[in-house]
Write an enzyme that holds these catalytic residues in place. Structure first.
Site, PDB file in Angstrom:
ATOM      1  N   GLN A  55     -26.464 -47.314 -11.370  1.00 41.57           N
ATOM      2  CA  GLN A  55     -28.065 -46.992 -12.576  1.00 41.57           C
ATOM      3  C   GLN A  55     -28.888 -46.883 -12.439  1.00 41.57           C
ATOM      4  OE1 GLN A  55     -26.878 -48.179 -15.193  1.00 41.57           O
ATOM      5  NE2 GLN A  55     -28.956 -47.045 -16.436  1.00 41.57           N
TER       6      GLN A  55
ATOM      7  N   GLU B  17     -33.571 -64.203 -65.308  1.00 38.45           N
ATOM      8  CA  GLU B  17     -34.566 -63.662 -64.481  1.00 38.45           C
ATOM      9  C   GLU B  17     -35.852 -62.928 -65.316  1.00 38.45           C
ATOM     10  OE1 GLU B  17     -32.855 -61.027 -61.542  1.00 38.45           O
ATOM     11  OE2 GLU B  17     -32.118 -62.628 -60.556  1.00 38.45           O
TER      12      GLU B  17
ATOM     13  N   TYR C 206     -27.585 -34.770 -30.718  1.00 43.44           N
ATOM     14  CA  TYR C 206     -29.034 -34.662 -29.461  1.00 43.44           C
ATOM     15  C   TYR C 206     -27.827 -34.123 -28.918  1.00 43.44           C
ATOM     16  CZ  TYR C 206     -33.024 -32.877 -27.115  1.00 43.44           C
ATOM     17  OH  TYR C 206     -34.068 -31.737 -26.713  1.00 43.44           O
TER      18      TYR C 206
ATOM     19  N   ASP D 205     -18.255 -44.952 -18.312  1.00 41.64           N
ATOM     20  CA  ASP D 205     -19.361 -44.019 -18.227  1.00 41.64           C
ATOM     21  C   ASP D 205     -18.724 -43.159 -18.605  1.00 41.64           C
ATOM     22  OD1 ASP D 205     -21.354 -45.188 -17.712  1.00 41.64           O
ATOM     23  OD2 ASP D 205     -21.900 -44.841 -15.977  1.00 41.64           O
TER      24      ASP D 205
ATOM     25  N   HIS E 229     -30.117 -43.179 -12.345  1.00 38.76           N
ATOM     26  CA  HIS E 229     -30.818 -42.472 -13.832  1.00 38.76           C
ATOM     27  C   HIS E 229     -31.824 -42.443 -13.630  1.00 38.76           C
ATOM     28  CE1 HIS E 229     -26.653 -41.916 -15.929  1.00 38.76           C
ATOM     29  NE2 HIS E 229     -26.231 -42.991 -15.050  1.00 38.76           N
TER      30      HIS E 229
ATOM     31  N   ASN F 208     -35.376 -37.363 -24.826  1.00 37.22           N
ATOM     32  CA  ASN F 208     -36.985 -37.843 -24.330  1.00 37.22           C
ATOM     33  C   ASN F 208     -37.569 -38.186 -25.155  1.00 37.22           C
ATOM     34  OD1 ASN F 208     -38.419 -35.885 -25.815  1.00 37.22           O
ATOM     35  ND2 ASN F 208     -38.243 -33.726 -24.566  1.00 37.22           N
TER      36      ASN F 208
ATOM     37  N   SER G 269     -32.704 -47.617 -19.696  1.00 37.72           N
ATOM     38  CA  SER G 269     -31.448 -48.687 -19.763  1.00 37.72           C
ATOM     39  C   SER G 269     -31.069 -49.732 -18.131  1.00 37.72           C
ATOM     40  CB  SER G 269     -30.513 -47.316 -19.675  1.00 37.72           C
ATOM     41  OG  SER G 269     -30.351 -46.978 -18.069  1.00 37.72           O
TER      42      SER G 269
ATOM     43  N   GLN H  73     -37.750 -30.402 -31.984  1.00 34.98           N
ATOM     44  CA  GLN H  73     -38.243 -29.212 -33.406  1.00 34.98           C
ATOM     45  C   GLN H  73     -36.546 -28.906 -33.512  1.00 34.98           C
ATOM     46  OE1 GLN H  73     -38.715 -29.141 -30.581  1.00 34.98           O
ATOM     47  NE2 GLN H  73     -38.752 -27.456 -28.897  1.00 34.98           N
TER      48      GLN H  73
ATOM     49  N   HIS I 134     -30.973 -56.280 -69.424  1.00 32.11           N
ATOM     50  CA  HIS I 134     -29.628 -56.653 -68.636  1.00 32.11           C
ATOM     51  C   HIS I 134     -28.656 -57.627 -69.320  1.00 32.11           C
ATOM     52  CE1 HIS I 134     -32.270 -55.162 -65.064  1.00 32.11           C
ATOM     53  NE2 HIS I 134     -30.738 -55.049 -64.137  1.00 32.11           N
TER      54      HIS I 134
ATOM     55  N   GLU J 280     -27.624 -53.860 -20.855  1.00 30.02           N
ATOM     56  CA  GLU J 280     -27.198 -52.554 -22.036  1.00 30.02           C
ATOM     57  C   GLU J 280     -25.411 -53.077 -20.870  1.00 30.02           C
ATOM     58  OE1 GLU J 280     -27.801 -48.660 -20.210  1.00 30.02           O
ATOM     59  OE2 GLU J 280     -27.406 -47.934 -21.683  1.00 30.02           O
ATOM     60  N   HIS J 281     -25.400 -52.812 -19.625  1.00 30.61           N
ATOM     61  CA  HIS J 281     -24.465 -53.009 -18.961  1.00 30.61           C
ATOM     62  C   HIS J 281     -24.006 -54.131 -18.582  1.00 30.61           C
ATOM     63  CE1 HIS J 281     -25.686 -48.363 -18.616  1.00 30.61           C
ATOM     64  NE2 HIS J 281     -24.296 -47.958 -19.269  1.00 30.61           N
TER      65      HIS J 281
END
Lengths: 433, 433
Positions: A262, A418, A132, A364, A265, A217, A240, A194, A423, A330-331
């Protein structure tokens, strides 16, 4: 005048830091989840028609099914349209990314434990992957490289990119150029929940896949969560963050620049400085004031820094490392003289940038390691996107008649213990025959 | 007289097979999910008290918080109580499981790409793992070994086992013995969604963990799904299955025994024979009739085989392999003379058993590969539980001043192309300073 929160004696106040980071995640995701669930249900039942309806409703484009796929001609046109320097830079980045990810490839293996006993595991690429790629303002060709290349290196047979069309029914040429360079096999103009639905279930036009990766999103994230188990997904992405560890002699101009990179963003991004040099904080703040005016996204930067930025004072490097591991950013930039000495102490971080000349953007875009990273403290247990996400394993076993006979006493004992006597029977019948 | 569905010309009728398998999964999971969500919410808010309330309500046991953890004395008593043969068999199995999983360990690495450029990845164990072990009828010590040992091999610092108490507030001695042999660090008497909640959020008594693994009932599965993202989870488990590929000379008695050994687990289990030898099907059916009467779980076996068992005729081995890959079975037995020749053609299967003397139980209990496997066709993309589940990765990058300068043109070009000029600024400021 920028007002950024400051925390003294960071170690004692780690809860404050965690609270600030957590406050970025909306508590009430139910309404987004419900919308995504409806979309999934309709696309599963109605296929292409539902995809086209949602594309009309959410993207404002009237397609028929034959227009959903990007054509060869569109890709060729895009490659001509994009600046050659940009294409060249993408290609150079792609080489680095491919080289790095090639090291992550795992192999099948088998061992003969003793004569008559072989065990092993087979590692195979997934057959189809769905990548995506967001559209609009957040259309990043670098993310195309970072999601498609690991799939390619893993050996995925068919890589299907899904990205929403703009109002004219087009996909940004830089996205198409990046897809071509990275090696995407087919590209469909569909976005939102979708797109996730189409990739998870398949429609008449869009093939169903085995894994769906890539950021999107809130509807995309919710849809990915909901289809998890019917397909594999990479991770649940949240807002992030960057954490920069610096010391007395660190360059405040660099730190300010990286905090801003950062922050630009997203207003929900969090930029955190942690240092044992209190005087550095003031210097960084002055640099921020100086540099921010030139930034085209200065409003977003300001909002992000004032709401979710943090300057944390700690008593020493050890305390800084403790903070880092509790936050699990994250970073992480170790903007210090001895970054490699500190590396073994980093327990939780998505991607680590060592030394003052390794700013986050080099990762990045360019150096090779993946930039799709676990956010919002999930680096405690999640990992960067990798070739590992695009493979699957099978275990396998072979026992000879004699080897089975030798093991049969233990196996029958365990099975009967068991209460599973069918088995036990399956071993016994081979022993006695 | 057993009535097992038969499908001729399997390749053309693969949809029938998929439909039968899918029909095992309840469509309406919403009510279970809602119950699990309520339990999660209450435990998150109220901690121990909520755990104790649910334990009283669902398990019928009145504990105070100090009684939640299994004591050293209880473990010692269990080890004495369990049959020494059984302990010995568990220990032998544990050795094999540990040996196999040790091969899955990954290493950190770094490369100097050229002078001034280092990239690499750090592989680290998760800190705390929660292992869920069902109680009651489905209390399998073998599952304790299969879930705890990979965590141990990965180097997880603290392995926390969660298992529901019986009506007397006790845990089965075989479970405790297996936990001790496998190396669980702490054991809590808590089950259901409340166990998942406690492990995900932590309570006053039960530590929060980074990953929750292991099979459980529908409430456990739903709770695991809901906490995914706040912690890591292993997989979403569904009803299980075996597929056996056999040929003219395969032994029908063995095949019948193995179909039953899968069927005895659960009325929803599915046991499938696929063969290019139609006459074998009748022979297997006669063997089933003969063997089933001696089985203690014959009612479950009958229900499972009649509802979800299948005998599939195909024209040749190639068609059988196609069927297998479309079904993606949890367990696959290649009960043929040339199993290793067929292995490369198996694309989708959780665990593969090669040859007539490798019945599934040797893998369930003993040989080494994990028995926690992707079910219900998810072997298309999920993998057996492994050491890989208990580790996480960080990427890392180091650039020298000169190396950054050299890369700066490309990075600035890419950043500006994406409209992120604070990113470009962070590189430019280092170049110009």
């Amino acid at each position: 005048m920028l007002k950024i929160k400051r925390i003294k004696d960071g170690r004692k106040n780690v809860d404050q830091v965690k609270e600030l980071l957590d406050s970025r995640s909306g508590d009430n995701l139910a309404k987004y989840r419900d919308v995504a669930a409806d979309v999934l249900k309709k696309v599963k039942a109605e296929g292409d028609q539902a995809v086209l309806d949602y594309t009309s409703r959410f993207d404002g484009v009237e397609f028929d099914a034959s227009e959903l796929e990007v054509t060869e001609a569109e890709i060729k046109a895009a490659l001509k349209e994009v600046d050659t320097d940009f294409i060249e830079a993408l290609k150079n980045a792609a080489v680095n990314i491919e080289e790095f990810h090639a090291e992550q490839k795992d192999k099948s293996w088998q061992k003969q434990k003793k004569p008559g006993i072989i065990t092993g595991q087979v590692c195979r690429p997934l057959k189809k992957a769905g990548v995506y790629v967001p559209g609009g303002r957040a259309a990043y060709p670098s993310s195309v490289l970072m999601t498609v290349i690991p799939a390619k290196v893993a050996g995925v047979e068919e890589i299907i990119m899904l990205t929403p069309p703009d109002k004219e029914g087009k996909v940004s040429p830089v996205i198409l150029a990046a897809a071509e360079i990275a090696g995407a096999d087919r590209i469909f103009k569909v976005g939102g929940a979708q797109a996730v639905a189409a990739a998870a279930y398949g429609t008449e036009t869009i093939p169903g896949v085995d894994i769906i990766v890539g950021p999107g999103n809130i509807y995309v994230s919710m849809a990915k969560e909901l289809v998890f188990g019917q397909v594999k997904i990479d991770m649940i992405a949240g807002p992030s963050e960057i954490m920069i560890m610096a010391e007395k002699d660190s360059n405040p101009a660099y730190i300010a620049a990286d905090l801003m990179s950062q922050a630009e963003h997203d207003p929900l991004a969090s930029s955190i400085l942690v240092t044992d040099a209190p005087e550095l904080i003031g210097e960084v703040e002055r640099e921020l004031e100086k540099q921010i005016e030139k930034m085209s996204k200065k409003d977003i930067i300001k909002e992000s820094l004032e709401n979710f930025g943090l300057m944390i004072e700690v008593e020493n490097q050890k305390a800084a490392m403790e903070m880092i591991n509790l936050v699990a950013p994250e970073h992480l930039e170790l903007a210090v003289k001895n970054p490699f000495e500190l590396l073994p102490a980093v327990e939780n971080a998505g991607s680590i940038f060592l030394g003052e000349y390794t700013p986050e953007p080099i990762g990045d875009y360019y150096a090779g390691p993946n930039h799709v990273l676990p956010t919002n403290s999930t680096a405690r247990f999640f990992s960067p996107l990798s070739v590992r996400d695009f493979v699957k394993y099978s275990g396998f076993i072979h026992y000879s008649k004699e080897a089975l006979k030798e093991a049969s006493g233990d196996v029958i004992c365990l099975a009967e213990g068991e209460g599973l006597d069918a088995h036990a029977n399956s071993v016994r019948i081979r022993k006695e025959n």
